[in-house]
Design an enzyme around this catalytic site. Structure first.
Site, mmCIF file in Angstrom:
data_model
loop_
_atom_site.group_PDB
_atom_site.id
_atom_site.type_symbol
_atom_site.label_atom_id
_atom_site.label_comp_id
_atom_site.label_asym_id
_atom_site.label_seq_id
_atom_site.Cartn_x
_atom_site.Cartn_y
_atom_site.Cartn_z
ATOM 1 N N TYR A 65 -48.592 -52.734 -86.350
ATOM 2 C CA TYR A 65 -49.975 -53.170 -86.157
ATOM 3 C C TYR A 65 -50.356 -53.119 -84.682
ATOM 4 O O TYR A 65 -51.482 -52.748 -84.335
ATOM 5 C CB TYR A 65 -50.158 -54.592 -86.695
ATOM 6 N N GLU A 66 -49.414 -53.460 -83.802
ATOM 7 C CA GLU A 66 -49.685 -53.487 -82.365
ATOM 8 C C GLU A 66 -49.492 -52.117 -81.714
ATOM 9 O O GLU A 66 -49.478 -52.003 -80.494
ATOM 10 C CB GLU A 66 -48.823 -54.547 -81.675
ATOM 11 N N GLU A 92 -43.408 -66.260 -79.241
ATOM 12 C CA GLU A 92 -43.200 -64.822 -79.061
ATOM 13 C C GLU A 92 -43.955 -64.036 -80.121
ATOM 14 O O GLU A 92 -44.607 -63.048 -79.802
ATOM 15 C CB GLU A 92 -41.707 -64.498 -79.121
ATOM 16 N N TYR A 120 -47.075 -63.920 -87.083
ATOM 17 C CA TYR A 120 -47.460 -62.822 -87.964
ATOM 18 C C TYR A 120 -47.630 -63.336 -89.381
ATOM 19 O O TYR A 120 -46.776 -64.064 -89.891
ATOM 20 C CB TYR A 120 -46.389 -61.721 -87.946
ATOM 21 N N VAL A 121 -48.732 -62.937 -89.984
ATOM 22 C CA VAL A 121 -48.988 -63.182 -91.402
ATOM 23 C C VAL A 121 -49.297 -61.828 -92.018
ATOM 24 O O VAL A 121 -50.121 -61.067 -91.491
ATOM 25 C CB VAL A 121 -50.150 -64.169 -91.617
ATOM 26 N N GLY A 173 -54.662 -69.577 -94.726
ATOM 27 C CA GLY A 173 -54.280 -70.770 -93.969
ATOM 28 C C GLY A 173 -52.857 -70.748 -93.432
ATOM 29 O O GLY A 173 -52.426 -71.706 -92.791
ATOM 30 N N GLY A 219 -51.437 -68.803 -91.012
ATOM 31 C CA GLY A 219 -51.381 -68.749 -89.553
ATOM 32 C C GLY A 219 -51.693 -70.095 -88.939
ATOM 33 O O GLY A 219 -50.981 -70.568 -88.045
ATOM 34 N N ASN A 275 -57.090 -57.145 -79.738
ATOM 35 C CA ASN A 275 -56.880 -57.761 -81.047
ATOM 36 C C ASN A 275 -57.954 -58.822 -81.312
ATOM 37 O O ASN A 275 -57.704 -60.024 -81.286
ATOM 38 C CB ASN A 275 -55.470 -58.357 -81.127
ATOM 39 N N TYR A 283 -57.879 -67.602 -82.561
ATOM 40 C CA TYR A 283 -57.398 -68.544 -81.544
ATOM 41 C C TYR A 283 -58.557 -69.327 -80.933
ATOM 42 O O TYR A 283 -58.424 -70.530 -80.675
ATOM 43 C CB TYR A 283 -56.612 -67.814 -80.458
#
Length: 162
Positions: free
Chosen positions: A23-24, A83, A86-87, A95, A97, A124, A131
């Site tokens: 994903y990253e 670090e 991830y979900v 819910g 995360g 992202n 957040y």
């Protein structure tokens, strides 16, 4: 929904690390083996700790959080560095995360940690929005520094000659 990881979770954690790296846009960088993760999380001197998110209905592992302690010279106290959070995509919005982060925040307070910190990629937007909804402070004035490969070797060789 949230529990401490066990050695039986290592394969699932490794799989999710690879999913996160994909994903990253950095799948080739996710080289950790199950053996390395087992040693890091459950060896005689753990380098990190992990929580697992499970689906309430099926019990399937749908996410994880991997963290380790850090220390602030300014406050003289320990803190927590997250670090990985991830979900899996199919479980997002359920819910998990928020529950992982809440469990870690509770662990911080119980442990006397004054800081709970992590990084997020600047592109992202879904994570950044999530957040922000939690009231996270973004420290835009700080830059992450990383030394690897040839640069790390070159600097280390300067120590050998000094």
């Amino acid at each position: 929904m949230i529990r401490a990881a066990t050695e039986d979770d290592v394969a699932a954690i490794r799989a999710m690390i690879r999913e996160l790296a994909d994903y990253e846009r950095a799948a080739e960088q996710a080289r950790a083996t199950e053996e390395q993760l087992r040693e890091a999380l459950f060896g005689p001197h753990p380098a990190a700790h992990a929580l697992i998110a499970e689906d309430d209905t099926t019990g399937a592992v749908v996410g994880y959080a991997l963290w380790f302690p850090r220390f602030s010279t300014w406050t003289g106290t320990r803190g927590m560095h997250l670090e990985d959070l991830y979900v899996r995509p199919h479980a997002r919005g359920g819910g998990h995360g928020r529950a992982l982060l809440a469990a870690l925040a509770g662990l911080c307070l119980r442990s006397g940690f004054e800081r709970f910190e992590w990084w997020v990629l600047d592109w992202n937007e879904p994570a950044i929005g999530f957040y922000k909804s939690l009231g996270v402070d973004f420290l835009d004035e700080w830059r992450i520094c990383r030394l690897t490969g040839e640069g790390l070797s070159a600097l280390a060789s300067a120590a050998d000659t000094a």
